[in-house]
Scaffold this active site. Structure first.
Site, PDB file in Angstrom:
ATOM      1  N   CYS B  84       0.991  -1.302   0.107  1.00  7.80           N
ATOM      2  CA  CYS B  84      -0.224   0.081  -0.019  1.00  7.80           C
ATOM      3  C   CYS B  84       0.664   0.873   0.347  1.00  7.80           C
ATOM      4  CB  CYS B  84      -1.118  -0.393   1.148  1.00  7.80           C
ATOM      5  SG  CYS B  84      -2.435  -1.294   0.728  1.00  7.80           S
ATOM      6  N   LYS B 325     -10.276   6.481   3.825  1.00 12.09           N
ATOM      7  CA  LYS B 325     -11.925   6.113   4.825  1.00 12.09           C
ATOM      8  C   LYS B 325     -13.149   6.445   3.741  1.00 12.09           C
ATOM      9  CE  LYS B 325     -14.849   4.318   6.011  1.00 12.09           C
ATOM     10  NZ  LYS B 325     -15.808   5.132   5.888  1.00 12.09           N
ATOM     11  N   HIS B 329     -10.129   4.043  -2.142  1.00 12.41           N
ATOM     12  CA  HIS B 329      -8.197   3.728  -1.719  1.00 12.41           C
ATOM     13  C   HIS B 329      -7.557   2.205  -2.859  1.00 12.41           C
ATOM     14  CE1 HIS B 329      -4.547   1.612  -0.810  1.00 12.41           C
ATOM     15  NE2 HIS B 329      -5.117   1.264   0.657  1.00 12.41           N
TER      16      HIS B 329
END
Lengths: 140, 381
Positions: B84, B325, B329
């Site tokens: 990530c 959030k 993502h």
């Protein structure tokens, strides 16, 4: 792959390689083994070729007591992967063995909401194929 | 590298369920917005870095997805993949190339199209030897539960992170989940992996983001006021930290190490940072991140959230964009998207979500979980 009772096992199955063969062979006998470095004596899990402490390749398998405590855990309510979706909710746990090594496992034979951090647990073996048995843990 | 690299152009697509746009189109949307923002011609791009976890169809394990989408041929293009932290690491690599004096102008682009792939876009998790039904929420939940056990964090505090980031994201036209949520909604949502309910988890998202960087001494000739790269750090630790008996599960040492590198390069302390985009893949992760980044001692992140210090008008706004959030993502795009938010904020172009008069902003990714982290510090030029 068929289970001993002829039904299909859909969850992940291990790819048994030279580094982990001794581990799986012991599990098939319903024994939990970890590696011990023959140079520095450090025990380790997961199975791997080199000691993480001293990088020695001299390794032997030793039988673990199968007793440990829950270091942390989660109760999984959502996983749509085949096999797992039929097992929800299940407990994913990190267990510290009495031998000082740590493994990832499932706590079974108890209600998920009864699992606690620090709870004593002991190993049991789940036969999933003729070749593969998995170590799971239950309250001790 | 400090003050030798400037961001002169940024672009970012709408994040979300982008079924109507292809992977190549998302790349073009982000890149051409960045070209226009900088006022440059694509021919001026000397090298490019593509951050992507899953390249476009036929893209393979190479950088050709970017070359074909933008027709950027016969130039060095490097594909970066680091869990990530992929996007921020791609940016860091581009900065290193400029700072080394090799190129004057570089394109950094992160792209991901996850929603039309099976398995929610993410390959099935879990090494069969090690895994026992772990999922991405489950792995972070293991850490969150140990943290809760140690510090007594409440689910109500986790919910406050979701409420804040959704509130910020609702102000952001490009955010994926552009809606406010209440604490009660967060707490009553279906549980995914205890203690995380649906609103404690970031969504799976399509999107792309781009940044054009150049030598700082050339930066003033372009359209917008330049933003300077102050520092960057990358730390890779074990890919299997879960099995290390000394790992306490209370935070991630890769973040701590990457932050220290970035602060040392920038010659600053954590208290100098005015706002931060941090990797809130789950609500707990934001709390742990702000501790690992040195904004408060370990165990006190929840208090910062409770006291509103991390809100847009707080002492240290965290995720003014809406964060993973709310903004979403798309793995490789996220880090570059965070860079674009830092630039928007430092230019004072963030509109209703503008942080008051910031000098220094920080972007942070952590992946693995915990195996790899990248931190970038940007400052007003």
């Amino acid at each position: 792959m068929s289970k001993p009772d002829g039904t299909s096992y859909q969850k992940y199955l291990p790819r048994i390689d030279e580094e982990s063969r001794g581990y799986w062979e012991a599990l098939a006998r319903h024994e939990l083994h970890v590696q011990r470095c023959r140079d520095c004596g450090a025990k380790r899990f997961y199975p791997r070729a080199l000691c993480p402490v001293c990088l020695s390749a001299a390794t032997e398998w030793v039988r673990a007591s199968g007793r440990g405590t829950v270091y942390t855990f989660t109760v999984t309510y959502q996983n749509q992967a085949p096999g797992y979706r039929d097992a929800l909710p299940y407990v994913l746990a990190v267990v510290d063995l009495a031998e000082g090594v740590r493994l990832m496992t499932n706590v079974v034979d108890c209600a998920p909401e009864a699992v606690r951090i620090g709870m004593p647990v002991e190993v049991l073996f789940e036969d999933v194929t003729p070749e593969v048995s998995l170590p799971k843990f239950r309250p001790a | 590298m400090k003050d030798r690299v400037a961001v002169i152009g940024i672009g970012c697509t709408k994040f979300g369920d982008r079924f109507e746009r292809s992977y190549e189109e998302l790349i073009c949307d982000a890149a051409f917005e960045a070209y226009d923002d900088a006022g440059i011609d694509p021919a001026q791009i000397e090298a490019a870095y593509l951050g992507t976890y899953l390249p476009g169809s036929g893209g393979g394990k190479a950088a050709v997805s970017l070359a074909d989408a933008l027709r950027l041929y016969d130039r060095p293009i490097t594909r970066v993949e680091n869990y990530c932290a992929t996007g921020t690491d791609a940016f860091r690599n581009g900065c290193l190339a400029i700072a080394a004096g090799t190129y004057d102008m570089v394109l950094v682009l992160g792209a991901e199209k996850l929603k039309d792939r099976g398995g929610r876009g993410i390959p099935r998790l879990g090494h069969p030897l090690l895994a026992r039904g772990n999922t991405a929420p489950g792995l972070f939940a293991l850490a969150a539960n140990r943290y809760i056990h140690t510090f007594g964090l409440r689910r109500e505090t986790l919910a406050k992170v979701a409420v804040k980031n959704h509130r910020n994201g609702a102000l952001n036209p490009k955010a994926h989940l552009r809606m406010e949520v209440t604490e009660e909604q967060v707490l009553k949502a279906p549980i995914i992996a205890w203690p995380f309910g649906l609103f404690d988890c970031c969504p799976t998202t399509d999107g792309a983001a781009a940044a054009i960087i150049c030598r700082a001494d050339l930066a003033k000739r372009f359209r917008k006021a330049p933003v300077l790269v102050k520092g960057a750090g990358l730390a890779v630790t074990s890919g299997r930290p879960y099995f290390d008996p000394t790992f306490d599960y209370l935070g991630f040492r890769s973040t701590q190490a990457a932050a220290q590198q970035a602060y040392a390069m920038a010659g600053i302390a954590p208290s100098d940072i005015d706002f931060a985009e941090v990797h809130d893949c789950f609500t707990w992760t934001e709390i742990s991140n702000i501790e690992d980044l040195g904004f408060c001692p370990k165990g006190e992140g929840g208090r910062l959230e409770e006291e509103g210090q991390t809100a847009l008008d707080g002492r240290l706004p965290i995720n003014p964009s809406g964060g993973l959030k709310s903004f979403g993502h798309p793995i490789g795009a996220s880090g570059v998207r965070m860079i674009t938010e830092c630039v928007v904020q430092l230019r004072g172009e963030a509109g209703k979500r503008q942080v008051k008069d910031p000098e220094l902003g920080l972007a942070h990714n952590v992946g693995g979980p915990g195996a790899v982290s990248c931190v970038v510090v940007l400052g007003r030029g």
